[in-house]
Design an enzyme around this catalytic site. Structure first.
Site, PDB file in Angstrom:
ATOM      1  N   ILE A  34       0.900  -1.294  -0.103  1.00 36.81           N
ATOM      2  CA  ILE A  34       0.186   0.126   0.036  1.00 36.81           C
ATOM      3  C   ILE A  34       0.969   1.347  -0.013  1.00 36.81           C
ATOM      4  O   ILE A  34       2.083   1.482   0.768  1.00 36.81           O
ATOM      5  CB  ILE A  34      -1.003  -0.011   1.274  1.00 36.81           C
ATOM      6  CG1 ILE A  34      -1.989   1.125   1.242  1.00 36.81           C
ATOM      7  CG2 ILE A  34      -0.165   0.178   2.583  1.00 36.81           C
ATOM      8  CD1 ILE A  34      -2.884   1.157   2.128  1.00 36.81           C
ATOM      9  N   CYS A  35       0.403   2.218  -0.820  1.00 32.84           N
ATOM     10  CA  CYS A  35       1.362   3.628  -1.041  1.00 32.84           C
ATOM     11  C   CYS A  35       0.467   4.477  -1.391  1.00 32.84           C
ATOM     12  O   CYS A  35      -0.735   4.541  -1.546  1.00 32.84           O
ATOM     13  CB  CYS A  35       2.487   3.366  -2.190  1.00 32.84           C
ATOM     14  SG  CYS A  35       1.860   3.249  -3.648  1.00 32.84           S
ATOM     15  N   LYS A  36       1.043   5.698  -1.374  1.00 29.11           N
ATOM     16  CA  LYS A  36       0.023   6.905  -1.592  1.00 29.11           C
ATOM     17  C   LYS A  36      -0.003   6.822  -3.116  1.00 29.11           C
ATOM     18  O   LYS A  36       0.579   6.416  -4.001  1.00 29.11           O
ATOM     19  CB  LYS A  36       1.013   8.338  -1.360  1.00 29.11           C
ATOM     20  CG  LYS A  36       1.320   8.536  -0.222  1.00 29.11           C
ATOM     21  CD  LYS A  36       2.085   9.801   0.310  1.00 29.11           C
ATOM     22  CE  LYS A  36       2.501  10.124   1.656  1.00 29.11           C
ATOM     23  NZ  LYS A  36       3.205  11.379   1.733  1.00 29.11           N
TER      24      LYS A  36
END
Length: 276
Positions: free
Chosen positions: A105-107
């Protein structure tokens, strides 16, 4: 599971959730990476109890029982031990599936993310994610040409991404915070790995050239200081400010010699993978 406070580089399924390692075989290296969106699912009748919601694993396609897990963002498959999203990511986040099947999960504005698994450590280049309705299957992100070079630090041995495509440049390792001189890797005969005899003379020219330059400048300044000391002794007895010129000449020479030692002892970092 996925939350706003979790480190973006850490896997969504922590090692403490189970001692079983993922058994699904890793994907082959793909040209385009896929931005993970939660797949649409419907409540399917389970063989054991009717009306129990299940979903297909995004890695091995096995059925995952969602009973009591609908409040979670991702669920863990009991067959391959990989994570599958069942909800949309938090606001401003997105899911990314590494080629080793690790769900990250990341921006949503991130362009790069590193896989935290010790046996992978890939630097994943992300493209702009297409807006996809929830009722449609996930589509691959737009292809983005990777940039930069993965180099091996000459001090700590860790790999990091260096965006400067030219060699003979200084690269600072983000792990040990030490400087390296980036040089090209040259193969030996019959495609063998390079040894000490096959180190590139072009790559090592920068530190060698600067080392010789600083040695020359340091010796010149020291000789100037010695000349001033010998030639202006009588003058210095009357004008004490002459001692300042002596000190400046010796100090500049000493600094140049210290810089020469720095460039002479600097280590080299070799590229692991280069991207055009």
């Amino acid at each position: 599971m996925a939350a706003d406070g979790i480190d973006e580089r850490s896997p969504l399924i922590s090692p403490s959730s189970g001692n079983v390692t993922p058994t699904a075989p890793p994907y082959l290296q793909q040209n385009n990476l896929q931005a993970e969106l939660p797949p649409p699912y419907t409540a399917i009748a389970s063989p054991d109890a009717s009306g129990v919601p299940v979903i297909n694993c995004r890695v091995c396609q096995s059925l995952i029982n969602l009973d009591g897990k609908l409040h979670q963002h991702v669920v863990k498959c009991t067959v391959c031990n990989e994570a599958t999203p069942i909800k949309t990511p938090p606001l401003g986040k997105k899911y990314v599936r590494c080629p080793c099947n690790c769900l990250l999960i990341c921006k949503d504005i991130s362009r790069r993310i590193g896989c935290p698994r010790p046996n992978c450590r890939r630097i994943i280049n992300l493209g702009p994610v297409m807006l996809i309705p929830e009722e449609q299957p996930a589509q691959p992100a737009l292809p983005v040409q990777p940039e930069g070079t993965r180099v091996v630090c000459g001090h700590c041995g860790n790999t990091f991404l260096w965006m400067e495509l030219r060699f003979n440049t200084l690269a600072k390792c983000p792990h040990c915070k030490k400087m390296n001189c980036q040089v090209p890797r040259i193969q030996g005969k019959n495609g063998s790995a390079p040894g000490k005899a096959f180190r590139s003379s072009v790559g090592s020219a920068l530190p060698r050239r600067r080392c010789c330059t600083y040695i020359t400048m340091g010796m010149i300044c020291i000789f100037i200081g010695v000349g001033l000391t010998v030639g202006t002794q009588d003058f210095a007895r009357r004008f004490h400010a002459t001692y300042v010129s002596w000190a400046v000449a010796y100090l500049v020479g000493l600094v140049c010699l210290i810089r020469a030692c720095y460039w002479g002892a600097i280590k080299f970092s070799y590229p692991e993978h280069s991207f055009a």
